[in-house]
Design a protein around this motif. Structure first.
Motif, mmCIF file in Angstrom:
data_model
loop_
_atom_site.group_PDB
_atom_site.id
_atom_site.type_symbol
_atom_site.label_atom_id
_atom_site.label_comp_id
_atom_site.label_asym_id
_atom_site.label_seq_id
_atom_site.Cartn_x
_atom_site.Cartn_y
_atom_site.Cartn_z
ATOM 1 N N VAL A 196 0.801 -1.225 0.000
ATOM 2 C CA VAL A 196 0.000 0.000 0.000
ATOM 3 C C VAL A 196 0.829 1.268 0.000
ATOM 4 O O VAL A 196 0.370 2.311 -0.453
ATOM 5 N N ALA A 197 2.061 1.194 0.515
ATOM 6 C CA ALA A 197 2.907 2.383 0.548
ATOM 7 C C ALA A 197 4.371 1.979 0.642
ATOM 8 O O ALA A 197 4.696 0.857 1.038
ATOM 9 N N PHE A 198 5.224 2.922 0.290
ATOM 10 C CA PHE A 198 6.665 2.741 0.380
ATOM 11 C C PHE A 198 7.221 3.987 1.038
ATOM 12 O O PHE A 198 6.833 5.098 0.693
ATOM 13 N N ILE A 199 8.112 3.796 2.005
ATOM 14 C CA ILE A 199 8.729 4.945 2.663
ATOM 15 C C ILE A 199 10.242 4.770 2.638
ATOM 16 O O ILE A 199 10.756 3.702 2.949
ATOM 17 N N SER A 200 10.928 5.827 2.219
ATOM 18 C CA SER A 200 12.388 5.807 2.156
ATOM 19 C C SER A 200 12.972 6.212 3.501
ATOM 20 O O SER A 200 12.496 7.151 4.133
ATOM 21 N N LYS A 201 13.997 5.479 3.917
ATOM 22 C CA LYS A 201 14.720 5.824 5.139
ATOM 23 C C LYS A 201 15.837 6.807 4.791
ATOM 24 O O LYS A 201 16.411 6.684 3.715
ATOM 25 N N PRO A 202 16.150 7.706 5.664
ATOM 26 C CA PRO A 202 15.487 7.981 6.943
ATOM 27 C C PRO A 202 14.168 8.715 6.701
ATOM 28 O O PRO A 202 14.024 9.444 5.726
ATOM 29 N N PHE A 203 13.229 8.513 7.597
ATOM 30 C CA PHE A 203 11.933 9.172 7.488
ATOM 31 C C PHE A 203 11.573 9.817 8.822
ATOM 32 O O PHE A 203 12.134 9.485 9.857
ATOM 33 N N LYS A 204 10.629 10.738 8.745
ATOM 34 C CA LYS A 204 10.121 11.374 9.957
ATOM 35 C C LYS A 204 9.034 10.472 10.537
ATOM 36 O O LYS A 204 8.230 9.907 9.798
ATOM 37 N N LEU A 205 9.013 10.318 11.847
ATOM 38 C CA LEU A 205 8.022 9.449 12.485
ATOM 39 C C LEU A 205 6.604 9.912 12.208
ATOM 40 O O LEU A 205 5.705 9.092 12.032
ATOM 41 N N LYS A 206 6.390 11.204 12.128
ATOM 42 C CA LYS A 206 5.048 11.729 11.821
ATOM 43 C C LYS A 206 4.617 11.301 10.417
ATOM 44 O O LYS A 206 3.454 10.971 10.187
ATOM 45 N N GLU A 207 5.564 11.295 9.483
ATOM 46 C CA GLU A 207 5.283 10.841 8.116
ATOM 47 C C GLU A 207 4.887 9.362 8.121
ATOM 48 O O GLU A 207 3.936 8.953 7.445
ATOM 49 N N LEU A 208 5.599 8.556 8.902
ATOM 50 C CA LEU A 208 5.265 7.143 9.024
ATOM 51 C C LEU A 208 3.871 6.972 9.627
ATOM 52 O O LEU A 208 3.068 6.178 9.140
ATOM 53 N N LEU A 209 3.574 7.730 10.673
ATOM 54 C CA LEU A 209 2.263 7.644 11.322
ATOM 55 C C LEU A 209 1.142 7.964 10.334
ATOM 56 O O LEU A 209 0.109 7.288 10.317
ATOM 57 N N THR A 210 1.340 8.962 9.509
ATOM 58 C CA THR A 210 0.334 9.322 8.504
ATOM 59 C C THR A 210 0.082 8.148 7.552
ATOM 60 O O THR A 210 -1.072 7.808 7.269
ATOM 61 N N LEU A 211 1.156 7.502 7.086
ATOM 62 C CA LEU A 211 1.002 6.345 6.191
ATOM 63 C C LEU A 211 0.292 5.193 6.895
ATOM 64 O O LEU A 211 -0.566 4.528 6.307
ATOM 65 N N VAL A 212 0.642 4.951 8.146
ATOM 66 C CA VAL A 212 0.014 3.882 8.931
ATOM 67 C C VAL A 212 -1.479 4.148 9.071
ATOM 68 O O VAL A 212 -2.308 3.261 8.820
ATOM 69 N N GLU A 213 -1.837 5.351 9.458
ATOM 70 C CA GLU A 213 -3.255 5.683 9.646
ATOM 71 C C GLU A 213 -4.030 5.588 8.340
ATOM 72 O O GLU A 213 -5.146 5.072 8.307
ATOM 73 N N GLU A 214 -3.438 6.062 7.239
ATOM 74 C CA GLU A 214 -4.095 5.975 5.930
ATOM 75 C C GLU A 214 -4.301 4.520 5.514
ATOM 76 O O GLU A 214 -5.350 4.143 5.003
ATOM 77 N N ALA A 215 -3.286 3.682 5.735
ATOM 78 C CA ALA A 215 -3.386 2.275 5.354
ATOM 79 C C ALA A 215 -4.452 1.555 6.166
ATOM 80 O O ALA A 215 -5.220 0.750 5.641
ATOM 81 N N LEU A 216 -4.527 1.846 7.451
ATOM 82 C CA LEU A 216 -5.534 1.220 8.310
ATOM 83 C C LEU A 216 -6.938 1.685 7.959
ATOM 84 O O LEU A 216 -7.872 0.896 7.957
ATOM 85 N N LEU A 217 -7.077 2.969 7.620
ATOM 86 C CA LEU A 217 -8.389 3.487 7.216
ATOM 87 C C LEU A 217 -8.838 2.879 5.897
ATOM 88 O O LEU A 217 -9.991 2.505 5.738
ATOM 89 N N SER A 218 -7.935 2.797 4.929
ATOM 90 C CA SER A 218 -8.310 2.259 3.610
ATOM 91 C C SER A 218 -8.639 0.781 3.695
ATOM 92 O O SER A 218 -9.481 0.280 2.961
ATOM 93 N N ASP A 219 -7.979 0.054 4.607
ATOM 94 C CA ASP A 219 -8.256 -1.378 4.770
ATOM 95 C C ASP A 219 -9.611 -1.590 5.422
ATOM 96 O O ASP A 219 -10.283 -2.585 5.157
#
Length: 125
Positions: free
Chosen positions: A100-123
């Protein structure tokens, strides 16, 4: 409480992601290699998986393909990598592996949280 399986072999990154997502109210499990990832996925049946590509024993691509063969319904997967971040790899993980998403390291934790929340909502939709 949503269950997240984090598969990350770098102890600093693993601890950082684990602590942050736990502080955000998620039930987080952590494994540090590809072999344990498949076993833990089967046991835990997570709502989301954060999966590094470069892992010992079995890389993230193989983990993803293996759990897709095991289960008809697979939770959303977000892949992470510091090395494999070119457009061709990102297209492969999104299209062929149905990530559902790809994130390049290093990343900001807030950016990761946004992807996590979006993925959980879409599922859930």
């Amino acid at each position: 409480m949503k269950k997240i399986l984090v598969v990350e072999d770098d102890p600093i990154n693993a601890t950082m992601v684990f602590d942050y997502l736990t502080s955000q109210g998620f039930d987080v499990a952590l494994v540090m290699n590809g072999h344990d990832a498949v076993d833990k996925y089967t046991q835990l049946e997570p709502d989301l998986m954060l999966l590094d590509i470069l892992l010992p024993q079995k890389n993230g691509f193989n983990v993803c393909m293996e759990i897709r063969r095991l289960n008809e319904k697979v939770c959303p997967i977000i892949m992470m990598s510091a090395v494999h971040n070119d457009e061709q790899t990102q297209a492969f993980v999104r299209n062929d592996l149905e990530v559902v998403a790809f994130i390049s390291k290093p990343f900001k934790l807030k950016e990761l949280l946004t992807l996590v929340e979006e993925a959980l909502l879409s599922d859930a939709a």
